[in-house]
Structures are given as C-alpha cells and as structure tokens.
Design a protein around this motif. Structure first.
Motif, PDB file in Angstrom:
ATOM      1  N   SER A 270       0.819  -1.217   0.000  1.00  0.00           N
ATOM      2  CA  SER A 270       0.000   0.000   0.000  1.00  0.00           C
ATOM      3  C   SER A 270       0.853   1.267   0.000  1.00  0.00           C
ATOM      4  O   SER A 270       0.333   2.355  -0.257  1.00  0.00           O
ATOM      5  N   GLU A 271       2.155   1.138   0.278  1.00  0.00           N
ATOM      6  CA  GLU A 271       3.039   2.299   0.313  1.00  0.00           C
ATOM      7  C   GLU A 271       3.463   2.759  -1.081  1.00  0.00           C
ATOM      8  O   GLU A 271       4.041   3.835  -1.231  1.00  0.00           O
ATOM      9  N   CYS A 279      -3.327  -3.171   1.847  1.00  0.00           N
ATOM     10  CA  CYS A 279      -2.756  -3.001   3.180  1.00  0.00           C
ATOM     11  C   CYS A 279      -2.427  -4.356   3.799  1.00  0.00           C
ATOM     12  O   CYS A 279      -3.232  -5.292   3.739  1.00  0.00           O
ATOM     13  N   GLU A 350      -5.458   4.430   2.309  1.00  0.00           N
ATOM     14  CA  GLU A 350      -5.555   4.638   3.740  1.00  0.00           C
ATOM     15  C   GLU A 350      -5.696   3.276   4.421  1.00  0.00           C
ATOM     16  O   GLU A 350      -6.659   2.555   4.201  1.00  0.00           O
ATOM     17  N   CYS A 351      -4.705   2.938   5.213  1.00  0.00           N
ATOM     18  CA  CYS A 351      -4.721   1.638   5.896  1.00  0.00           C
ATOM     19  C   CYS A 351      -5.116   1.830   7.361  1.00  0.00           C
ATOM     20  O   CYS A 351      -4.778   2.826   7.972  1.00  0.00           O
TER      21      CYS A 351
END
Length: 351
Positions: A270-271, A279, A350-351
């Motif tokens: 997720s980055e 995530c 957004e995790c």
C-alpha cells in the motif's frame, strides 16, 4: 517457429550474466547483506534485470501500467535490445484479442497486413469500450516487435501471443452474451502460456496488468494468470511490478530493484504509488522486483487521437457496446475530448 535444439538461439545462464555484467550483483543480492541492500537501492537497469531473470526463469512477467508512456518506453527499450531476441521466444500481451492470432502472426513475421485487419486486434478486446487500446503506444509495441524480427531468420523471430479471450463482438448482442463470450480472462491467459510456451519448452515475456501477474499469497488458490500457471505447474515465474515510493526518489528512472535481500521484500504494498497494493501485503509476497519509472507526478499518458472516434461506424459500435455492457463511461469525455498528457497522481491508500 524456433528450433528448440538450436545452440545459436539459446544463451546459457552464464552467458546472459556475462552479457549483462550482472554476475556480481546477483550474487550480492542473494546474501541479503547491508551492502547488497545499498546496491539494490542504487538500482540496476530494467533491460539488464529482465535478461538476468530469463537466465533463471522461463516466464518473466511485467505488470503493465495501462496507458503510461514511460512504462512502454521501458518496454520498447527492452524489445529493441539486440540481446532480447536471443533469450525470448514469445510475448503474451493483454491488449490483444486472441481471435486475431493469425493476423498478428502474419504481421510480426513481416507479412503485408492492411490497417483495417490489424486494428481489430486491440480494438475488439473484452475491455472495450472501457479501454479501446487505441493509445499509440500499443500499436507501436506490435510494430516494434515486427521491426525487431525483420533481420532475424524465420526460426528466431519472436511470436506475439494475444492473451485476451477470442471474443467475436459481432455475435455479442446481449448482456448474457458477454458472460458467455468473455469467459475467464486470467484462465485464458494461463492456458495460452501453458499450451504455446511451457509445453514447447519456450520462454515468454508476459505483459499484463499488475493484478494479473502477481504471485498468489501463501495458501491462496486461483488468482491472476501467473498465479494459476505457478499453481498448475509448480514453475516459478519472475514477476516485475512498476511503482513509486518516497525512498526511491533519488534513483534514475527505469531502475529495477530486487525484493530479495532488500527492504522491498517486507514493504507494505500500500506504500507504493501506481501499484494496486493492499494493506498488510508485503511486496516480496507478490513480486520479485520493482520497476521504478521515476518521480511520482512526473509520469505521462499515451492518449489516443480524438480524431479516431470521428469514424461514424467505429463510434456507433462503441456506443452499442456501452449499451450492452451497461457501463457508466462517458464516451465523449473519454475519447473525443483532448486530455492532458500528465499522468494523474494516484492517492495513497488509507490503511
């Protein structure tokens, strides 16, 4: 078709490593040392990395970023490298309808193919009308393979395999026809690779969207086409995904970073921008290397010429397909209006 026994056609793992000057880098990456991590973060080059991968794998898959110019610039550099045809037999692409495989075979072999015969290859896929593949980079991809093949003997030429299911749009008139005709896209791609490549002991470059080429997570059954191939054969593919990350900002574009022995292996997918990450999923679980194309926000789009869609017959067919599919796409906005070539920067998950 290439002669499997040809010594000229095949390069050994040692020969490829020597040709790419990569032996020391591969050895360093394997030990997972701090020095190897630092070297990987400096980045190798995309073409050399792909050639190294073919020394150890018969299937190398690159997660294509649909419509992104820099991604296809990297692919064209790979195709044009004089070493590429020496290690690859076939290329399987998502952006081509298998119904037209005989047309594509004639075209990349250097035959005379009229444009009206060639265009349906990418215009009539299961992804129409959401994606027509009319962006010039897709036609350029096929024409580059043809050019690469031109000076080669017939048995050494690269074959392009069209991986999208063989849908005949002239027979699709209802939503029910869609489900019947389109079938399992990932399953079809896997069957093409199994039948046309692995069964013949050939080597293949797979160019498909990232979700189609990711490794399956431990214990996961099914998944994308590459995951299905691995599950059915036990043969490990080498998977390259394209993405951006703040830690890579100092690297040059088209850097290829291995996951093994580096921080990438455990980094959360997720980055990464451009990567369809989730995530809690480590990058090293779904891919073997990351292709870094440059600074996030500096990428560009390859866009179709709006004049293409002034053809009344083609436009009417796109509108017909939209009605059948029931998609909310605004055809006028997407295809007939000029758009900026600046690639829209995707939001961070957004995790």
């Amino acid at each position: 078709m290439k002669d499997e026994s040809s010594k000229v056609r095949r390069l050994s793992r040692r020969a490829v490593l020597a040709a790419t000057g990569a032996g020391a880098a591969v050895a360093a990456a394997g030990v997972g040392s701090a020095a190897a991590t630092e070297a990987a973060e400096r980045g190798g080059r995309f073409v050399e990395g792909v050639l190294r991968a073919f020394a150890r794998h018969r299937v190398v898959a690159v997660g294509e970023v649909h419509g992104q110019q820099e991604h296809h610039d990297a692919l064209l550099m790979l195709l044009a490298d004089p070493r590429f045809a020496g290690v690859v037999d076939d290329i399987v692409v998502e952006f081509g309808n298998a119904l037209y495989q005989p047309v594509m075979d004639r075209f990349v072999q250097g035959g005379a193919v009229e444009d009206r015969e060639l265009r349906p290859v990418w215009r009539n896929t299961t992804q129409s009308p959401m994606a027509t593949w009319d962006a010039p980079m897709y036609e350029q991809f096929f024409r580059t393979v043809r050019a690469v093949n031109w000076p080669l003997p017939a048995d050494r030429r690269i074959r392009v395999l069209l991986g999208d299911p063989p849908v005949d749009w002239s027979r699709v008139t209802t939503r029910g026809d869609v489900h019947t005709a389109f079938g399992d896209r990932d399953g079809h791609m896997a069957s093409v690779v199994l039948r046309e490549v692995l069964a013949k002991r050939r080597r293949v470059l797979v160019c498909y969207g990232s979700r189609h080429v990711m490794h399956a997570l431990p214990g996961e059954q099914g998944g994308g086409g590459i995951a299905q191939i691995e599950q059915r054969t036990g043969e490990r593919a080498y998977v390259i995904l394209a993405g951006g990350h703040e830690r890579l900002a100092s690297l040059p574009g088209r850097s290829l970073l291995p996951a093994r022995g580096t921080w990438l292996r455990g980094a959360d997918t997720s980055e990464f921008r451009y990567l369809p990450g989730e995530c809690g999923v480590p990058f090293g679980a779904v891919a073997d290397a990351l292709l870094y194309l440059g600074h996030v926000g500096a990428q560009t789009q390859s866009l179709p010429n709006p004049a293409i869609y002034l053809d009344p017959a083609y436009w009417a067919e796109l509108e017909r397909r939209k009605r059948i599919m029931g998609t909310p796409i605004d055809l006028v906005k997407q295809y007939r209006q000029e758009q900026s070539v600046v690639w829209p920067t995707p939001p961070a998950p957004e995790c």
